[in-house]
Design an enzyme around this catalytic site. Structure first.
Site, PDB file in Angstrom:
ATOM      1  N   GLU A 252      -9.452  67.524  77.608  1.00 20.97           N
ATOM      2  CA  GLU A 252      -8.898  67.778  76.277  1.00 20.97           C
ATOM      3  C   GLU A 252      -9.512  69.088  75.816  1.00 20.97           C
ATOM      4  O   GLU A 252     -10.708  69.146  75.532  1.00 20.97           O
ATOM      5  CB  GLU A 252      -9.258  66.640  75.315  1.00 20.97           C
ATOM      6  CG  GLU A 252      -8.609  65.322  75.647  1.00 20.97           C
ATOM      7  CD  GLU A 252      -7.099  65.370  75.520  1.00 20.97           C
ATOM      8  OE1 GLU A 252      -6.599  66.039  74.601  1.00 20.97           O
ATOM      9  OE2 GLU A 252      -6.411  64.776  76.358  1.00 20.97           O
ATOM     10  N   CYS A 286      -9.826  71.221  66.971  1.00 24.60           N
ATOM     11  CA  CYS A 286      -8.893  71.694  67.999  1.00 24.60           C
ATOM     12  C   CYS A 286      -7.474  71.621  67.464  1.00 24.60           C
ATOM     13  O   CYS A 286      -6.597  72.362  67.879  1.00 24.60           O
ATOM     14  CB  CYS A 286      -9.032  70.854  69.259  1.00 24.60           C
ATOM     15  SG  CYS A 286      -8.800  69.101  68.941  1.00 24.60           S
TER      16      CYS A 286
END
Ligand code: NAD
Length: 495
Positions: A252, A286
């Site tokens: 990720e 993010c």
């Protein structure tokens, strides 16, 4: 503000709280001063943790799923009971505001709850071969020992998003948090121990020598899984290392999320959404809106309104309940943001607010709004990870889509506009998640890359016989999250 007494400052290894080979300081980013010191795991500690995890895993996997589920359920209950403590530790070592920290603490527990429910629903598949003569039975088994590496920006949620599915599947874990925020991970380890996770099933080791730690762990053949959340650069390096060991990985990585405001967007709603997608967590997410691609007819108005809102945010220490914008994680982060802003201004971006360092101790950077940002400037092409909103005017929907997709990142995006037009644009975005008229997309029950929802657990289970056409391998899965499509309550409000 001091560290809560119950917060551990030693590592959890095979059920014991232990020191390492020396210590390193954990800084409070609001002051730049040390909060405490935590152990630096030695290569021996890494080997011992993997030993313990490997020993414990078979027995853990053999337990009835209901028992594993109950440990996770208790962990959920304990995170709820200890929410204040968790929030305080996060605000202290990461600098996020108490509001963001509480929101994350609640989100954290949801991973335990969701995967306690999934642990008892591990399925398989029965198929008939095309010839009709045979049956193919596929069942799922835990992959084994999982090495989990987490970032500092959501120090609790990124840990439980990995630990919960691993434990539900019957894996054991060695978690290494980043050196900026080890205390939150240690507290989570304690909650899991108190919830009944057997010795060795959850090991949390701390270090400020990540490269050495990870190289040692990856070269141990008993580690069968690497799950990493962090920057794209480090992810690339780790993928190469994992390839040498032919290791199953989940990655990720970073984002460069576009926030698109179409010509027919409700501007008030778009500004409201921007205030969630940008300054939340100090812009250090993010999923943060990185580039604002705003129709040229409303770009100035949007910039003014956003600047008024962001400029009014009260800056201060994370632990002060009045703070609305906390510090950045460390001095390097402030330097990186300032450098991107300066490079973008040098090539033509205009500062509406901010864009200059603050003269105060701690690692602060002010809320900043830039307009007329050149499309190839640092602001538009690199992950900012700070409270900076660069606005790029776009001609039309086509222009917005083209620009949004002109990046190697493909994590999150936001679209504000009428439902029909917004959906048409959303469909064309090359990203995993789209917030349609929403400034938040994360939900433990929603897919996020390859984590969250059931997939999070499947990535920690292995199939005995792989079937062709596994849709998780070939297709791109996109989650569109919108108030227009689902009740707002079905999307998690906090993160
Ligand atoms: P980072 O890549 O610096 O660190 C992540 C982890 O990798 C940490 O545990 C760190 O100690 C370890 N690490 C660092 N260098 C290493 C090396 N050379 N070898 C082995 N391990 C190493 O990331 P960060 O600065 O902690 O976090 C911010 C990044 O994480 C941002 O890019 C952000 O977008 C990303 N992120 C992504 C998601 C997501 O779900 N996609 C969620 C949160 C954060």
């Amino acid at each position: 503000m001091n560290l809560p007494e119950a917060a551990p400052t030693r590592m959890l290894l095979d059920g014991q709280w232990t020191g390492g080979a020396g210590t390193f300081p954990v800084l409070n980013p609001s002051t730049g001063e040390p909060i405490t010191h935590v152990p630096r795991a030695s290569t021996d500690d890494v080997a011992r943790a993997i030993d313990a995890a490997a020993q414990a895993q078979a027995e853990w996997a053999a337990r009835p799923p209901r028992e594993r589920a109950e440990v996770l359920r208790r962990a959920f209950e304990l995170t709820v009971a200890h929410q204040d403590e968790l929030a305080l530790v996060m605000a202290l070592e990461m600098g996020k505001t108490l509001k963001d920290a509480h929101s994350e603490a609640a989100y954290v527990g949801e991973f335990f709850r969701w995967f306690s429910e999934e642990a008892v629903r591990i399925g398989g598949e029965l198929r008939r071969t095309p010839s009709g003569t045979n049956r193919i039975l596929t069942f799922r088994k835990p992959i084994g020992v999982a090495l989990l590496l987490t970032p500092w920006n959501f120090p609790a949620a990124m840990a439980t998003r990995k630990i919960a599915p691993a434990l539900a599947a019957g894996c054991s874990v060695v978690l290494k948090p980043v050196s900026d925020t080890p205390l939150t991970a240690l507290l989570i380890a304690k909650l899991l121990q108190d919830a009944g996770a057997p010795p060795g099933v959850v090991n949390v080791l701390t270090t400020d020598k990540a490269g050495e730690f990870v190289t040692t762990a990856l070269s141990d053949a008993r580690v069968h899984k690497l799950s990493f959340t962090g920057s794209t650069g480090v992810g690339r390096t780790l993928l190469k290392q994992a390839a040498d060991h032919v290791l199953n990985t989940s990655m990720e990585l970073g984002g460069n999320g576009p926030f698109i405001v179409l010509e027919d967007a409700e501007l008030d709603a778009a500004v409201e959404g921007a205030m969630l997608a940008k300054p939340r967590n100090g812009g250090q997410a993010c999923t943060a809106a990185n580039r604002f691609l705003v129709h040229q007819s409303v770009a100035d108005e949007f910039a003014q309104r956003l600047a008024a809102r962001m400029g009014a945010l009260r800056i201060g220490p994370g632990t002060d309940p009045a703070t609305e914008l906390g510090p950045m994680i460390n001095a390097r982060a402030v330097d990186g943001i300032a450098d991107k802003v300066d490079r973008s201004v040098a090539v033509g971006a205009r500062a509406v607010i901010g864009a200059a360092r603050l003269d105060r101790s701690g690692f602060f950077y002010p809320a900043t709004v830039l307009t007329d940002v050149p499309r190839d400037s640092a602001m538009a092409t690199e992950e900012i990870f700070g409270p900076v909103a660069p606005i790029i005017p776009v001609k039309d929907d086509e222009d917005a889509v083209k620009l949004a997709n002109a990046t190697e990142f493909g994590l999150t995006s936001y679209v504000y506009g009428s439902l029909a037009r917004g959906l048409r644009v959303a469909e064309r975005l090359e990203v995993g998640m789209v917030g349609l008229n929403r400034g938040l997309v994360s939900d433990p029950a929603a897919l996020r890359g390859r984590e969250g929802v059931r997939t999070g657990m499947r990535r920690r289970l292995r199939r005995h016989r792989r079937l062709p056409g596994n849709h998780l391998r070939g297709d791109r899965l996109v989650v569109v999250c919108s108030n227009n499509l689902v009740p707002a309550s079905s999307c998690w409000p906090g993160l």
